[in-house]
Scaffold this active site. Structure first.
Site, mmCIF file in Angstrom:
data_model
loop_
_atom_site.group_PDB
_atom_site.id
_atom_site.type_symbol
_atom_site.label_atom_id
_atom_site.label_comp_id
_atom_site.label_asym_id
_atom_site.label_seq_id
_atom_site.Cartn_x
_atom_site.Cartn_y
_atom_site.Cartn_z
ATOM 1 N N TYR A 213 0.827 -1.210 0.000
ATOM 2 C CA TYR A 213 0.000 0.000 0.000
ATOM 3 C C TYR A 213 0.860 1.259 0.000
ATOM 4 O O TYR A 213 0.621 2.182 -0.790
ATOM 5 C CB TYR A 213 -0.923 -0.007 1.221
ATOM 6 C CG TYR A 213 -1.895 1.138 1.254
ATOM 7 C CD1 TYR A 213 -3.061 1.103 0.504
ATOM 8 C CD2 TYR A 213 -1.652 2.260 2.058
ATOM 9 C CE1 TYR A 213 -3.974 2.154 0.538
ATOM 10 C CE2 TYR A 213 -2.552 3.311 2.090
ATOM 11 C CZ TYR A 213 -3.704 3.256 1.338
ATOM 12 O OH TYR A 213 -4.590 4.305 1.366
ATOM 13 N N LYS B 261 1.128 4.038 -3.091
ATOM 14 C CA LYS B 261 0.867 5.466 -2.889
ATOM 15 C C LYS B 261 2.096 6.298 -3.245
ATOM 16 O O LYS B 261 1.989 7.371 -3.852
ATOM 17 C CB LYS B 261 0.452 5.722 -1.441
ATOM 18 C CG LYS B 261 -0.898 5.137 -1.066
ATOM 19 C CD LYS B 261 -2.027 5.763 -1.860
ATOM 20 C CE LYS B 261 -3.385 5.261 -1.417
ATOM 21 N NZ LYS B 261 -4.488 5.837 -2.210
#
Length: 215
Positions: free
Chosen positions: A122, A126
């Site tokens: 994650y 990002k």
């Protein structure tokens, strides 16, 4: 000001749309959604689109600022590849279309810990999105890196657990900069970022996400 929004169906997006419609400086609000939301307002226009067919919506991405708060979870998406498509591919494609169409400002909701080299999927996703959009020719790019979000009626089990954990730590006087951020406050920060006169690339994290530079 003509605001463009992707991610309008999420917790932050819903708060953002509500605040944009109430803001006298926002003359038009255009949403890009998969299905009709049933919202009606004089200055609201919702484009129901297929995100996988940019050739059908590319020329519609025109305005003064693009707000990007689209996102999902692995549980909802079903796999890392499918989450990547939503959180990275769709957001980058819209940012690319907006910059190509001359939209001057871009506001992206990223995440605390975003790092293109992270071992955590994650955080790496990002971080890589941040690095990619920074190369686009907007006049102004503001990237917000909020802490864990306090979403109204959230059904995300992991998020609920994390929220309770950080709240407990906060009560002990620790990690105050990472205290949960209500989504309506994040939405307000997004709008303030859009109105800020700063040009170039800025990243707001920590307390800046709560109390950004005054417009």
């Amino acid at each position: 000001m003509h605001a463009l929004v992707i991610g309008a169906t999420g917790a932050t997006g819903k708060d953002l749309v509500e605040q944009l419609l109430a803001d006298s400086e926002m003359e038009q609000v255009s949403l890009f959604v998969r299905r009709d939301l049933g919202l009606r307002h004089d200055k609201l226009h919702a484009h129901t689109i297929d995100f996988d067919r940019p050739q059908h919506w590319h020329q519609l991405v025109k305005g003064d600022v693009l707000f990007s708060c689209l996102g999902t979870t692995i549980k909802a998406a079903g796999s890392q590849d499918k989450q990547w498509k939503v959180d990275y591919d769709y957001q980058y494609q819209f940012a690319d279309a907006a910059s190509a169409n001359g939209v001057p400002r871009y506001v992206l909701v990223s995440s605390t810990g975003a790092d293109s080299n992270s071992r955590v999927f994650y955080s790496r996703m990002k971080g890589q999105l941040e690095e990619a959009v920074k190369k686009l020719p907007f006049d102004a790019i503001t990237i917000l890196q909020p802490p864990i979000l306090d979403r109204k009626e959230s059904d995300r089990v992991g998020e609920k657990f994390g929220l309770k954990a950080i709240q407990l730590v906060n009560k002990l006087g620790l990690a105050k900069s990472q205290r949960p951020l209500p989504t309506d406050e994040l939405a307000a920060t997004m709008i303030r970022a859009a109105k800020d006169n700063t040009t170039g690339i800025t990243v707001w994290s920590g307390e800046d996400v709560r109390t950004p530079h005054q417009v």
